[in-house]
Design a protein around this motif. Structure first.
Motif, short mmCIF file in Angstrom:
data_model
loop_
_atom_site.label_atom_id
_atom_site.label_comp_id
_atom_site.label_asym_id
_atom_site.label_seq_id
_atom_site.Cartn_x
_atom_site.Cartn_y
_atom_site.Cartn_z
N HIS A 114 -8.99 3.47 -7.78
CA HIS A 114 -8.68 3.79 -6.39
C HIS A 114 -9.78 4.60 -5.74
O HIS A 114 -10.04 4.47 -4.54
CB HIS A 114 -7.35 4.56 -6.30
CG HIS A 114 -6.16 3.71 -6.64
ND1 HIS A 114 -5.59 3.69 -7.88
CD2 HIS A 114 -5.45 2.84 -5.89
CE1 HIS A 114 -4.58 2.84 -7.90
NE2 HIS A 114 -4.46 2.31 -6.70
N HIS B 242 -14.90 -3.89 -3.31
CA HIS B 242 -14.86 -2.44 -3.53
C HIS B 242 -13.84 -1.83 -2.58
O HIS B 242 -13.72 -2.27 -1.44
CB HIS B 242 -16.25 -1.86 -3.29
CG HIS B 242 -16.38 -0.43 -3.73
ND1 HIS B 242 -15.97 0.62 -2.93
CD2 HIS B 242 -16.87 0.11 -4.86
CE1 HIS B 242 -16.20 1.76 -3.57
NE2 HIS B 242 -16.74 1.48 -4.74
N PRO B 243 -13.09 -0.83 -3.01
CA PRO B 243 -12.03 -0.30 -2.14
C PRO B 243 -12.54 0.42 -0.89
O PRO B 243 -11.79 0.53 0.09
CB PRO B 243 -11.28 0.68 -3.05
CG PRO B 243 -12.21 1.00 -4.15
CD PRO B 243 -13.06 -0.21 -4.34
N HIS B 244 -13.79 0.89 -0.91
CA HIS B 244 -14.28 1.61 0.27
C HIS B 244 -15.52 0.98 0.87
O HIS B 244 -15.73 1.04 2.07
CB HIS B 244 -14.61 3.07 -0.09
CG HIS B 244 -13.52 3.74 -0.86
ND1 HIS B 244 -12.21 3.73 -0.46
CD2 HIS B 244 -13.55 4.43 -2.02
CE1 HIS B 244 -11.48 4.39 -1.33
NE2 HIS B 244 -12.26 4.82 -2.29
N HIS C 137 0.80 -1.22 0.00
CA HIS C 137 0.00 0.00 0.00
C HIS C 137 0.83 1.27 0.00
O HIS C 137 0.35 2.33 -0.40
CB HIS C 137 -0.97 -0.01 1.19
CG HIS C 137 -1.96 -1.11 1.11
ND1 HIS C 137 -3.13 -1.00 0.40
CD2 HIS C 137 -1.95 -2.38 1.60
CE1 HIS C 137 -3.81 -2.12 0.47
NE2 HIS C 137 -3.11 -2.98 1.20
N GLY D 53 -12.89 4.29 -6.36
CA GLY D 53 -14.07 3.48 -6.15
C GLY D 53 -15.24 3.82 -7.05
O GLY D 53 -16.33 3.28 -6.89
N SER E 22 -12.21 -3.82 2.72
CA SER E 22 -11.83 -2.55 3.34
C SER E 22 -12.16 -2.54 4.82
O SER E 22 -11.78 -1.60 5.52
CB SER E 22 -12.55 -1.39 2.65
OG SER E 22 -13.93 -1.64 2.59
N SER F 250 -9.12 -11.09 -2.59
CA SER F 250 -9.28 -9.65 -2.45
C SER F 250 -9.57 -9.33 -1.00
O SER F 250 -10.44 -9.94 -0.38
CB SER F 250 -10.43 -9.16 -3.35
OG SER F 250 -10.62 -7.78 -3.18
N GLU G 46 -13.29 -8.98 -6.99
CA GLU G 46 -12.60 -7.98 -6.17
C GLU G 46 -13.60 -7.26 -5.28
O GLU G 46 -14.73 -6.98 -5.68
CB GLU G 46 -11.87 -6.95 -7.05
CG GLU G 46 -10.82 -6.17 -6.27
CD GLU G 46 -10.07 -5.13 -7.11
OE1 GLU G 46 -10.71 -4.42 -7.89
OE2 GLU G 46 -8.85 -5.02 -6.92
#
Lengths: 267, 446
Positions: free
Chosen positions: B294, B234-236, B39, B296, B186, B183, B232
């Motif tokens: 990134h 979701h990033p948030h 990261h 989202g 978050s 994955s 995957e």
């Protein structure tokens, strides 16, 4: 690399303009030629796909995504061939040639190919459940039961996985390896064709050259079958029964197709 | 294309480093199978077909001329070959994916997976050791207590840095089919693993239980026509994940809706172009990779010939489509014959989601600048590998009229494929994996 001006897409070959020198008084022969070229290409794609499905990695589980994509391609071709009547003709000719054949024209071939065993484990004592799609479909518990039954009762048992045809894996395995060898052996023999149709021959030279060039240009590539589509076209498609060719040499070469159908159908 | 702004025409990519053997004889075990920055971008992990993980660390340097280099930090054997006795088949030790966990303390954690088993690895540094025991000599021999006349307190003294990798969790026996994706959520507690037909949800601490959240296995395997190719989180939004299929669809699922997310919340699919229809249409539509941006708001998918950017709010079609190697469309039959059509290319975003990158054949890789609508083809090769040498853009000529410096389609080497690429989360540093070499490129620092 390709003969100039020739972009052969399978779906487009029917729409391609004919080569120069077309006689406007014979539109039907041109159409027929284009159709047969398309059928031959489609046939070779079908053969290639079936071989890909048969050749599994010996030790490692086959890639399921790849198998599914190839099987879908085979289904697509079959559906199209069924629609224009080619499929029925082919299967009828085969069942006429081999009275014992259990060809089922209705059933989609690909699923049976997927469900058959690989040649991986010849001579192995333990019953190998269906590889490819069939075995992976069995949860671990089912597989254990099959194995236990095997050991308990001795003789080969049909796998508990759903199968279109009942068959004994051990016996089938031997036949498969034998027929597979015969099939592959057949592929590598270029049968001396007794004077094929010159029109078809002309078509072959176009397509063959392009494939052959591809093979030499894309060097170092690993094609799964060591022979290329060049050989496939020669030995199979040219002699396969097609609505346009009534060659009597079809009958003797039907045995080769027969071997393939045996493997496919599992008779 | 820069992390801090600036257009793609400002960035010139230079060779920085190459890792791996020089000779052309590639050992099968050395084939790189995954590449991933952590990261912060300080660590770069690679996995190979032999089951090994190699981690490179960026050295902090104060030279203004060039960015710091990546050097080997840790190497360990993550997975070993196994044998499935029930199926009489080998389980490959090849590392399919590596994902870094967000850093919580001094140690680093990553998840690595092969076809069947996921492992959580702890990578920690040791640079001090205790000295001055009362009952033990420095070499470990025990001291007779009767000879001890005085007591001392052991102290920590510096030692040469040692990096240790230890497996902390093994998540096994949850997948019947081959794992293609992992994955990390978050929420920093859970993660998902996806195989061809199922997706499982794990807690990072619990290894003997996982929850199945997607199952597309048909009751009758003969009816199987579609498989899961990537997944995957979701990033948030910790309740949201996507998975892609071999038929070119992407499904977005919400875990709040039900325990089993077989019913999607959104289905992303582009209608087929009828003019391009062929027997290979389905195969080339199969999605090999899916990555959220990134921020989202978007996701990117890679199919055989193109990269597509999707707005999560629009399911009907992608908002952007980039052709990676359209010149291959005429060659699909031979690519089908030699199996190249089944190659699974990955794709990645840059730090601010303005540029996307993916690989191609002949050791080419492509970058697409979304804002400037520019693209460039670069090559990862030993010829272009002098320090700080600027990479020259490459061009493939599709028709017969080849210009100087162009490469014709027929000359492409289809054995040299770039499947795995990674972009530093903040800077313009990229890692590109050829068959057995890892190239690191950076933007030219003036």
């Amino acid at each position: 690399m390709f003969p100039k001006g020739t972009k052969r897409k399978f779906s487009d070959s029917g729409d391609e303009p004919a080569a120069g020198g077309e006689d406007v008084n014979q539109p039907s022969s041109v159409a027929v030629r284009m159709l047969s070229s398309y059928s031959l290409q489609r046939q070779s794609l079908l053969d290639m796909s079936l071989i890909k499905l048969q050749l599994c990695h010996m030790l490692v589980e086959p890639n399921l995504c790849r198998s599914v994509l190839i099987a879908n391609t085979v289904r697509q071709i079959q559906e199209e061939m069924t629609q224009d009547g080619t499929w029925q003709i082919m299967t009828q000719a085969l069942s006429a040639a081999n009275a014992a054949a259990q060809c089922s024209a209705d059933r989609l071939v690909a699923t049976e190919v997927l469900c058959r065993q690989t040649e991986a484990t010849q001579g192995e004592q333990v019953l190998k459940p269906f590889p490819a799609v069939g075995s992976e479909g069995c949860p671990a518990e089912e597989e254990e039961e099959v194995v236990v039954e095997e050991e308990g009762e001795g003789g080969p048992q049909p796998p508990t996985c759903q199968a279109p045809l009942a068959w004994t894996p051990a016996g089938k395995r031997k036949m498969d390896s034998r027929t597979a060898e015969q099939v592959f052996g057949t592929f590598e023999i270029k049968n001396p064709a007794p004077s094929p149709d010159p029109a078809l021959e002309e078509l072959f030279s176009d397509v063959d050259a392009s494939y052959y060039d591809l093979d030499t240009v894309l060097t170092g590539m690993q094609s799964a079958p060591k022979m290329g589509p060049y050989d496939l076209l020669e030995s199979l498609s040219s002699h396969g029964p097609s609505p346009l060719s009534s060659s009597t040499s079809c009958r003797s070469d039907l045995n080769e197709l027969d071997h393939i159908m045996e493997i496919i159908v599992g008779s | 294309m820069a992390g801090a702004g600036g257009g793609s025409n400002d960035v010139q990519w230079c060779f920085s480093q190459v890792k791996g053997a020089i000779d052309d004889d590639v050992a099968e075990a050395d084939i790189i199978s995954t590449v991933e920055f952590n990261h912060s971008g300080e660590l770069l992990a690679t996995g190979d077909k032999g089951g090994r993980v190699v981690i490179f660390q960026q050295e902090i340097e104060n030279k203004p001329q060039c960015r710091s280099e990546y050097n080997v930090y840790s190497t360990f054997q993550s997975h070993e070959p196994e044998f499935d006795y029930l199926k009489s088949l080998e389980i490959e030790e090849k590392i399919n994916k590596i994902r870094w966990l967000p850093q919580k303390n001094a140690a680093q954690f990553l998840l690595s997976t092969n076809d069947k088993t996921i492992k959580l690895w702890k990578i920690s540094e040791r640079d001090k050791r205790p000295e001055g025991y009362n009952l033990k000599e420095e070499d470990g021999r025990y001291i007779d207590p009767n000879t001890v006349t005085a007591l001392r307190v052991p102290v920590f003294r510096p030692m040469d840095l040692m990096v240790e990798a230890s497996p902390r969790r093994v998540f096994a026996n949850a997948h019947t089919y081959h794992i293609n994706s992992i994955s990390i959520n978050s929420d920093h507690e859970t993660y998902l693993s996806a195989d061809d037909l199922r997706i499982n949800l794990w807690h990072q601490e619990i290894t003997d239980r996982s929850f199945n959240i997607v199952d597309i296995k048909p009751a009758n395997m003969e009816e199987l026509t579609e498989v899961i190719t990537a997944a995957e989180f979701h990033p948030h939004q910790c309740n949201t994940f996507v998975y892609s299929s071999s038929k070119g669809t992407i499904r977005l699922c919400d875990m709040r809706a039900s325990a089993l997310c077989d019913t999607h919340s959104k289905l992303f699919e582009e209608p087929e172009d009828p003019s391009n229809r062929s027997f290979f249409s389905e195969i080339i539509s199969s999605i090999s990779d899916v990555k959220f941006s990134h921020n989202g708001r978007y996701m990117m998918t890679r199919d055989y010939l193109s990269v597509k950017i999707w707005d999560l709010n629009m399911e009907s079609r992608p908002v952007e489509t980039y052709q990676v190697h359209e010149y291959l469309r005429n060659k699909l039959c031979s690519l089908y014959e030699n199996d190249c059509i089944f190659d699974k290319f990955e794709c990645c975003w840059n730090g601010n989601d303005s540029v996307v990158m993916t690989g191609s054949y002949n050791n080419f890789f492509r970058m697409f600048d979304r804002g400037q609508r520019r693209d460039v083809t670069l090559e990862a090769s030993r010829e272009g590998s002098k320090p700080q040498q600027v990479l020259k853009p490459r061009k493939v000529c599709a028709d017969g009229k080849r210009k100087k410096d162009e490469i014709s389609v027929d000359s492409l080497d289809f054995n040299k494929k770039i499947l795995h690429t990674a972009w530093h989360p903040q800077d313009n540093v990229i890692a590109v994996a050829t068959t057995n070499n890892l190239y690191i490129f950076q933007d030219k620092v003036n």
